[in-house]
Design an enzyme around this catalytic site. Structure first.
Site, PDB file in Angstrom:
ATOM      1  N   ASP A  26      -2.209   1.969   7.949  1.00  0.00           N
ATOM      2  CA  ASP A  26      -0.729   1.643   8.374  1.00  0.00           C
ATOM      3  C   ASP A  26      -0.028   2.709   8.281  1.00  0.00           C
ATOM      4  OD1 ASP A  26      -0.523   1.261   5.628  1.00  0.00           O
ATOM      5  OD2 ASP A  26       0.382  -0.914   5.997  1.00  0.00           O
ATOM      6  N   ASP A  63       2.112  -5.439   5.469  1.00  0.00           N
ATOM      7  CA  ASP A  63       2.480  -6.542   4.816  1.00  0.00           C
ATOM      8  C   ASP A  63       3.668  -7.365   5.278  1.00  0.00           C
ATOM      9  OD1 ASP A  63       0.458  -5.289   3.365  1.00  0.00           O
ATOM     10  OD2 ASP A  63       1.613  -4.864   1.665  1.00  0.00           O
TER      11      ASP A  63
END
Ligand code: GLA
Length: 390
Positions: free
Chosen positions: A40, A174
């Protein structure tokens, strides 16, 4: 840490025992990640889902300039004046203050807040309790002060809180998963553009089971920023030859192989892992669409090997759990999940093999390390939401 599991009614009860104003109620989801680890913050792809492990919040304005927080699972309180927000030793309080600071930076005039939170989302197990804390609280603040932020904006706000106040240079996975999750679906997220598509997590006669190693190596806290820096260092070297690249997302295996001698060995291994992991994720998505679960499981195992040998974010306890599971009949794949250095493994297991596996793995793990591992059955759910508004 062994913590007690709390439900919404416990949180409401604890709130009422401490505070008077009627609270709004929020439910914040943890997340799993099927594949796409440490991609990410390299502008790559991830495949997470919000799951039914939660942090619940009860919160209300208190008409003062003071905030009073109570973390019910660990029975800790924390109070501060809005004008005095400073990072301190309480990590959970830092996450919450970080969120408030971001709202202030966005020009929001805040008032004091009373807040009790807690739930059944394991802390520090790689299921993103920190992101759930930030996202649930951020949504709660929006609801309290009638602020108009969309969910993507809130995910980015929560990520900035981690970066600027807590000092963790995390990616966006997240926070995005916690806020954007949908029942029954995984999210294929492009972390550069934030474009995303939902992919049904239809696993037929299989399911995903998390096994919690119950270890958290402190090392993990320092190694995560180090990995972020190592990836950047790799990009910096390659940019001398390819000025158009800005992250590992733009790098190919050929580029890496061609310039291998210019990269330190560890940097080369970090970079090659990330480039291959992005490709694995694309294949994993195709497997999900086509129901090719055996291949999906095999990809999880290859990811684990990469995280262990190339990215070096595993640890002996986790490797033990993955090795045990992957050699077990009815297990299609297993790997370490999340930031690493402990926490949970994610296992793709045939439903009829699950019970026996968990019994045996628990026994074997205890024999080896003297630790009782825990396991969690998780299901993709809608992300963080307001359960009761004002
Ligand atoms: C942690 C970070 C995420 C991501 C994962 C690894 O959970 O918060 O942004 O980098 O590790 O994939």
């Amino acid at each position: 840490m062994n913590m007690q599991m709390l439900g919404l009614s416990d949180i409401v009860e604890q709130y009422e025992a401490r505070f008077e104003n009627p609270p709004i109620l929020i439910r914040a989801s943890g997340r799993i990640n099927v594949i796409g680890e440490h991609t990410d913050y390299n502008d790559g792809f991830v495949l997470p889902a919000a799951v039914d492990k939660y942090i619940f919040f009860a919160l209300a304005e208190n008409g003062t300039r003071e905030c009073n927080f109570y973390a019910a699972n660990i029975e800790e309180r924390f109070s501060f004046q809005l004008k005095d927000m400073q990072p301190g030793p309480s990590v959970w309080a830092n996450h919450l203050m970080g969120v408030l600071q971001q709202f202030e930076k966005g020009g929001v005039a805040l008032e004091g807040i009373d807040c009790v939170f807690g739930g059944n989302l394991p802390i520090g197990s790689g299921m993103s309790s920190s992101a759930a804390l930030e996202c649930g609280f951020a949504l709660g603040v929006c609801a309290l002060f009638s602020l108009e932020y969309n969910r993507k904006e809130l995910a980015l706000l929560a990520q900035r809180a981690s970066h600027e106040f807590v000092g963790v240079p995390c990616g966006i996975m997240d926070q995005f998963a916690s806020l954007m999750g949908r029942e029954g679906q995984a999210i294929r997220l492009d972390c550069r553009s934030l474009n995303h598509e939902y992919i049904p997590l239809d696993l037929g006669d299989c399911e995903l089971v998390l096994v919690d190693s119950k270890v958290k190596h402190d090392l993990g806290d320092s190694e995560y920023p180090k990995r972020v820096a190592e990836c950047k260092a790799g990009v910096a070297v390659l940019r001398r030859h390819y000025p158009e690249i800005s992250s590992l997302r733009d790098v190919t295996l050929d580029m890496l192989k061609l310039h291998r001698s210019e990269l330190e060995d560890a940097i080369y291994r970090r970079c090659i892992y990330v480039v291959k992991e992005n490709a694995r994720l694309q294949e994993a998505c195709r497997c999900l669409w086509k129901g090719e679960l055996e291949r999906l499981g095999a990809l999880l195992l290859v990811t684990h090997e990469g995280l262990r040998d190339e990215y070096e974010v595993s640890c002996p306890e986790i490797d033990f759990l993955v090795d045990f599971a992957s050699g077990y009949p009815g297990v299609l794949g297993a790997r370490v999940m999340g930031g690493g250095f402990g926490g949970c493994t994610i296992n793709l297991v045939r439903k009829d093999a699950k019970e026996k596996l968990l019994k045996e793995i628990t026994k074997a793990y205890f024999r080896q390390y003297g630790i009782h591992c825990e396991y969690y059955f998780v299901h993709p759910v809608d992300g963080t939401d307001v359960i009761r508004g004002s």
